[in-house]
Design a protein around this motif. Structure first.
Motif, PDB file in Angstrom:
ATOM      1  N   ILE A  35       8.962  15.716  -1.042  1.00 46.89           N
ATOM      2  CA  ILE A  35       7.655  15.065  -1.093  1.00 46.89           C
ATOM      3  C   ILE A  35       7.605  14.070  -2.248  1.00 46.89           C
ATOM      4  CG2 ILE A  35       5.178  15.413  -1.421  1.00 46.89           C
ATOM      5  CD1 ILE A  35       5.457  18.104  -0.064  1.00 46.89           C
ATOM      6  N   ASN A  36       7.387  12.819  -1.891  1.00 40.29           N
ATOM      7  CA  ASN A  36       7.239  11.759  -2.886  1.00 40.29           C
ATOM      8  C   ASN A  36       5.898  11.045  -2.772  1.00 40.29           C
ATOM      9  OD1 ASN A  36      10.003  11.762  -4.127  1.00 40.29           O
ATOM     10  ND2 ASN A  36      10.589  11.346  -2.008  1.00 40.29           N
ATOM     11  N   LYS A  37       5.368  11.002  -1.553  1.00 37.90           N
ATOM     12  CA  LYS A  37       4.119  10.271  -1.320  1.00 37.90           C
ATOM     13  C   LYS A  37       3.125  11.169  -0.594  1.00 37.90           C
ATOM     14  CE  LYS A  37       2.621   5.699   0.271  1.00 37.90           C
ATOM     15  NZ  LYS A  37       3.085   4.423   0.901  1.00 37.90           N
ATOM     16  N   VAL A  38       1.900  11.231  -1.112  1.00 35.93           N
ATOM     17  CA  VAL A  38       0.873  12.126  -0.585  1.00 35.93           C
ATOM     18  C   VAL A  38      -0.395  11.331  -0.271  1.00 35.93           C
ATOM     19  CG1 VAL A  38      -0.554  14.164  -1.044  1.00 35.93           C
ATOM     20  CG2 VAL A  38       1.784  14.028  -1.970  1.00 35.93           C
ATOM     21  N   GLU A  55       1.484   4.803   6.096  1.00 36.17           N
ATOM     22  CA  GLU A  55       1.927   4.754   4.700  1.00 36.17           C
ATOM     23  C   GLU A  55       3.282   5.429   4.500  1.00 36.17           C
ATOM     24  OE1 GLU A  55       0.609   3.304   2.135  1.00 36.17           O
ATOM     25  OE2 GLU A  55      -1.380   2.720   2.867  1.00 36.17           O
ATOM     26  N   GLN A  56       3.815   6.013   5.579  1.00 36.78           N
ATOM     27  CA  GLN A  56       5.085   6.748   5.516  1.00 36.78           C
ATOM     28  C   GLN A  56       5.005   7.862   4.453  1.00 36.78           C
ATOM     29  OE1 GLN A  56       7.923   3.408   4.995  1.00 36.78           O
ATOM     30  NE2 GLN A  56       8.519   3.754   7.147  1.00 36.78           N
ATOM     31  N   ALA A  57       3.892   8.576   4.482  1.00 34.45           N
ATOM     32  CA  ALA A  57       3.674   9.665   3.528  1.00 34.45           C
ATOM     33  C   ALA A  57       4.452  10.904   3.946  1.00 34.45           C
ATOM     34  CB  ALA A  57       2.182   9.990   3.441  1.00 34.45           C
ATOM     35  N   ASP A  58       4.761  11.726   2.970  1.00 31.43           N
ATOM     36  CA  ASP A  58       5.473  12.983   3.218  1.00 31.43           C
ATOM     37  C   ASP A  58       4.511  14.157   3.384  1.00 31.43           C
ATOM     38  OD1 ASP A  58       8.141  11.806   2.700  1.00 31.43           O
ATOM     39  OD2 ASP A  58       7.354  11.609   0.661  1.00 31.43           O
TER      40      ASP A  58
END
Length: 252
Positions: A35-38, A55-58
């Motif tokens: 996880i890098n982007k929330v 947003e290509q969120a994790d």
């Protein structure tokens, strides 16, 4: 960071095991291990999921997740579409309901105290450290008209005000974010001048009139934006994660 590391930290921080809730708290849908982007938001709606995909969120972190008490176990229709989108895009879904309402520094209700500069904050349910509703005082009394204007300006929406028959000034106030209108009677019994929450019920009008207490309904969504936003900012600062708060407009 890894998803299990984030879940362990949130469990330690929010302590969901301490309170009985209407939904499971924690990791509800498993996704990417890294996880890098929330994306944070109030409710795990399809609109929020679509934004997370764009947003290509994790991971998505919300106040209102899935699998509520008395909800059907069948995964079809809207529920199918939401969960399918999360699984296909390998996005984790973390949800914290009551634990995020009551947290002493990041919770929805304590954030409201900061937002409106309410002093001497303590539980409305006396002796209950896990009280969902809180009470406090304003430094200076204000008229109900002044407080209505303050709510409208701060939350950027028009609140509903049911006035106390005496139209008394407001020095003491109790509040509970979301659907907390049931606490108005307890607030009135303690002689509090006003009660603020998100929603209103038919009987609320009669209670406000008969127990001489101002009532303000400012919207379920509008009153529950601030806890998850504060939690996301906390995670960004602590772990260096990229966190984006997305406010999906909701008039209710």
């Amino acid at each position: 960071m890894q998803s299990n590391e984030l879940e362990c930290y949130l469990t330690d921080l929010l302590k969901p095991q301490q309170i009985k809730d209407f939904t499971p708290n924690g990791l509800q849908i498993q996704g990417n291990n890294n996880i890098n982007k929330v994306i944070t938001g109030v409710t795990a709606s399809k609109a929020l999921i679509n934004r997370a995909i764009a947003e290509q969120a994790d991971a998505i972190l919300v106040h209102h997740g899935y699998f509520w008490k008395n909800e059907s176990y069948i995964i079809r229709g809207m529920k199918h579409d939401r969960i399918k989108a999360l699984l296909l895009n390998d996005i984790n879904l973390f949800a914290y309901h009551l634990p995020l309402d009551i947290h002493p520094t990041l919770g929805n209700n304590v954030q409201f105290a900061k937002l409106f500069n309410i002093q001497n904050v303590e539980p409305l349910e006396v002796g209950n450290a896990l009280s969902v509703a809180l009470q406090g005082r304003f430094e200076k009394p204000c008229s109900p008209e002044e407080f209505t204007q303050l709510i409208n300006a701060t939350l950027e929406r028009e609140c509903l005000h049911i006035p106390a028959p005496s139209n008394k000034p407001i020095t003491t106030i109790a509040w509970c974010s979301g659907g907390g209108q049931g606490y108005i009677e307890l607030a009135a019994e303690q002689g509090i001048d006003a009660f603020l929450t998100g929603e209103v019920s038919e009987q609320t009008t009669h209670i406000a009139h008969e127990m001489d207490i101002h009532f303000f309904a400012a919207g379920h969504h509008a009153t529950e934006r601030y806890g998850v936003k504060a939690l996301g900012e906390h995670l960004a600062e602590k772990y260096g994660l990229e966190v984006i708060f997305v406010d999906i407009d909701n008039p209710v």
